[in-house]
Enzyme design. Sequence first.
Site, short mmCIF file in Angstrom:
data_model
loop_
_atom_site.label_atom_id
_atom_site.label_comp_id
_atom_site.label_asym_id
_atom_site.label_seq_id
_atom_site.Cartn_x
_atom_site.Cartn_y
_atom_site.Cartn_z
N ASP A 34 0.84 -1.20 0.00
CA ASP A 34 0.00 0.00 0.00
C ASP A 34 0.88 1.25 0.00
O ASP A 34 0.58 2.24 -0.65
CB ASP A 34 -0.91 0.02 1.22
CG ASP A 34 -1.98 -1.05 1.15
OD1 ASP A 34 -2.80 -1.15 2.07
OD2 ASP A 34 -1.98 -1.80 0.14
N SER A 83 -26.95 7.46 13.37
CA SER A 83 -27.13 6.09 13.86
C SER A 83 -27.95 6.17 15.14
O SER A 83 -28.45 7.23 15.51
CB SER A 83 -25.79 5.41 14.07
OG SER A 83 -25.03 6.15 14.98
N LEU A 84 -28.08 5.06 15.82
CA LEU A 84 -28.90 4.99 17.02
C LEU A 84 -28.05 4.56 18.19
O LEU A 84 -27.12 3.77 18.04
CB LEU A 84 -30.04 3.99 16.83
CG LEU A 84 -31.08 4.30 15.75
CD1 LEU A 84 -32.00 3.10 15.55
CD2 LEU A 84 -31.88 5.53 16.13
N GLU A 114 -40.73 -0.33 16.54
CA GLU A 114 -40.58 -0.95 15.21
C GLU A 114 -39.52 -2.04 15.29
O GLU A 114 -38.74 -2.09 16.23
CB GLU A 114 -40.09 0.09 14.19
CG GLU A 114 -41.01 1.26 13.99
CD GLU A 114 -40.34 2.37 13.17
OE1 GLU A 114 -39.31 2.10 12.52
OE2 GLU A 114 -40.86 3.48 13.22
N LYS A 116 -36.01 -3.63 14.23
CA LYS A 116 -34.73 -3.15 13.71
C LYS A 116 -34.31 -4.10 12.60
O LYS A 116 -33.89 -5.23 12.85
CB LYS A 116 -33.68 -3.10 14.82
CG LYS A 116 -32.39 -2.45 14.35
CD LYS A 116 -31.51 -2.13 15.53
CE LYS A 116 -30.26 -1.35 15.18
NZ LYS A 116 -29.62 -1.67 13.93
N LYS A 302 -38.98 4.78 19.24
CA LYS A 302 -38.85 6.20 18.89
C LYS A 302 -39.94 6.97 19.62
O LYS A 302 -41.09 6.54 19.63
CB LYS A 302 -39.04 6.39 17.38
CG LYS A 302 -38.08 5.56 16.55
CD LYS A 302 -38.37 5.63 15.06
CE LYS A 302 -37.41 4.70 14.31
NZ LYS A 302 -37.67 4.63 12.87
N LYS A 326 -30.97 -4.11 21.17
CA LYS A 326 -30.34 -5.17 20.38
C LYS A 326 -30.63 -6.52 21.03
O LYS A 326 -30.42 -6.69 22.23
CB LYS A 326 -28.82 -4.97 20.33
CG LYS A 326 -28.39 -3.75 19.56
CD LYS A 326 -28.53 -4.01 18.08
CE LYS A 326 -27.50 -3.38 17.20
NZ LYS A 326 -26.14 -3.49 17.29
N CYS A 421 -17.98 -45.59 2.92
CA CYS A 421 -19.31 -45.01 3.08
C CYS A 421 -19.97 -45.61 4.32
O CYS A 421 -20.03 -46.84 4.45
CB CYS A 421 -20.15 -45.30 1.84
SG CYS A 421 -21.88 -44.84 2.05
N CYS A 439 -19.40 -41.03 -1.84
CA CYS A 439 -19.63 -42.44 -2.09
C CYS A 439 -20.06 -42.54 -3.54
O CYS A 439 -21.03 -41.88 -3.94
CB CYS A 439 -20.75 -42.96 -1.17
SG CYS A 439 -21.30 -44.61 -1.66
#
Length: 683
Positions: A34, A83-84, A114, A116, A302, A326, A421, A439
């Site tokens: 890099d 975000s939350l 609601e 997620k 919410k 979560k 087998c 097999c």
Amino acid sequence: MNAPDLARRIEELRQQLRHHEHLYYVLDAPEISDGGYDALMNELKRLEAEHPEQITADSPTQRVGGKPAEGFQKAQHSRPMLSLDNAYSVEDLAAWDRRVRELAAGFPIEYAAELKLDGLSVALRYEPAADGVARLAKGLTRGDGQTGEDVTSNLRTIHSVPLGIAANHLQKAGALQGKAFEVRGEVVMPEAAFQRVNEEREQAGLPAFVNPRNAAAGTLRTLEPSIVASRRLVFFAYFLLVDGEYSAAGQTTTLETLATLGFRVNPHRRRVATVEEMIQFIDQAEAERDQLGYEIDGVVLKVDAQATQQRLGYTGRAPRWAIAYKFTARSGVTRVEGITVQVGRTGKLTPVAELAPVFIGGTTVSRATLHNADFILGLGLRIGDWVRIERGGDVIPKVVEVVEDAEHPRGEVAFSFPSECPECNSPVVRAAGEVDWRCVNADCPAKLRESLLHFSRREVMNVEGLGEAVVQQLLDRGLVRSVADLYALTAEQLTDLDRFAEKSAQALLAEIEGSKQAGLARVLMGLGIRFVGERTAELLAEEYGSIDALMAASAEELERVDEVGPRIAQAMREFFAQPANRALVEALRGSGVDMTAEKRQRTTQLAGLTFVLTGALPTLTRDEAKRRIEAAGGKVTGSVSKKTNYVVAGEEAGSKLDKAQSLGVPVLDETALLALLAAQLPS
Ligand code: IVH
């Protein structure tokens, strides 16, 4: 540096950078570090900054964004996509509720609860047009929240994203006519689509996506909209900005408005007032989680009223008025009591961990696949080891790691993969370059049992009532020796089986009889040809219309079918080359099984139309655009004349565009071309 030297050096740097980018991004085989790459890039940037007249549009410095998805433009969000904050426990929720009530200083509080959704959020911008319709103008991924990637042409392929919203709906949704607005929500990949995509990837020799969210994200960054279209993504809307403002009275009204506008709004939602009610909603969501058909990873709460939301405001990165609860990771630790080996219908041997039963995410898990011998080696797994088991949204438990600590000592017994087998004791083989042992005994009873079970599956011939217990009895009594023998079963034979009465026997016979009409695609799947899954079978059936046409097709011809590559074509040829398989087809035909399908109409509506392509299109390559136009019956030529019907122009279109304009030839952009092609598809 004099002028010619400068120009030479710049060109040299560009060529080197392009070479290394190709190695890195395309071939996945970088030759320099890099740091080495950066040094080249920095030198080029410096020279271009000192001599801006030397900058060209195709210089590696001008690649937008560069890294993840080359080819997509970055664009600024109208307002940051936040975000939350997260909650992981009832205590967290209670603390949040307390804080909300404090800040709201006595205002009554209600919450919108609601699901997620576990996908990726996108923002769709709609703009009013003169005809009163609001049109999808731009669709961006979340990106870093400030800037996202413009994936409009991919989002357009998602059926739950309206392309235009009619004036009367705008009116009904609260006087939205003439206004620009933005709808935000989540793009998810349904479970079924996820399974199919991974099957296809496996068939194509590509690595599988690890979960539906990654698959959805990967799909939205695909440069080929037709692939995106085939992936059946779903968009759920949950947020609305009108003229850049939050205009609705609250979250519940926002969701109602979005539904009125024609967006898909998730039906699992409720207004709740207390922490207790939040928990009820959460429990219900967890209970229903496996039946939703798409993944969720929690619940979002919410504050409902917009006025209160405003009062609460935002912290740096998240609104104070919302929180994400979560679900706890669905994993558990248990002991591997043994490893058994199963034989599949193709003869493939699959090792399975027999676990001490452990309760994970609502069900008891006592077995988990170990995939193949290499997987066991990779884990370093021994019998008696403790392992961590995870259950994703796809319900199938996965062994993720061996756990080793004071309470979880290592197992003692190494596992050696069987050389025979386990069902018929014939030697097993592993072909060069393959991970699976098989097999290869054609008469292995396990293969027949699994073939019968596969044949009767709902997705295949759909014979209800032909489960393991029945199949085993049919085999034990020698009543079936191939799937075709199912069609010769009689009521007397069935009533003789355990737990079968006249009525159940008649019901099963009716199911078997009904399966004769399942059609060619399902028969193809039922035959169990390697690599031929649901989608491939459908495409082949539509293209050829009958089993006879398919059996007569060469590998080369088969490869002309969309999405059929050399591996599938060869597997088809190999299958039908075997006399036993041909005999099976004849036996099925003799029993009255329908082996035809409706042939797809060739699209020819572009026939007689001539196109000229110029400039770089945002997502399609020149070849791809040409191929699609030709597939729809159109013709692509190199120069514009009065006879040209359409010029398709992209970025940096040159003299051909000028010529089209001077001759009055209609000019299409890529979106219009795709719309034209889409309109040509037979319905
Ligand atoms: S509301 C300012 N509602 O979760 C409010 N987000 O962890 C922003 N998500 O980036 C989001 N389901 O991608 C909201 N019903 C839902 C959601 C949801 C999933 C995602 C969204 C967001 C992430 C935050």
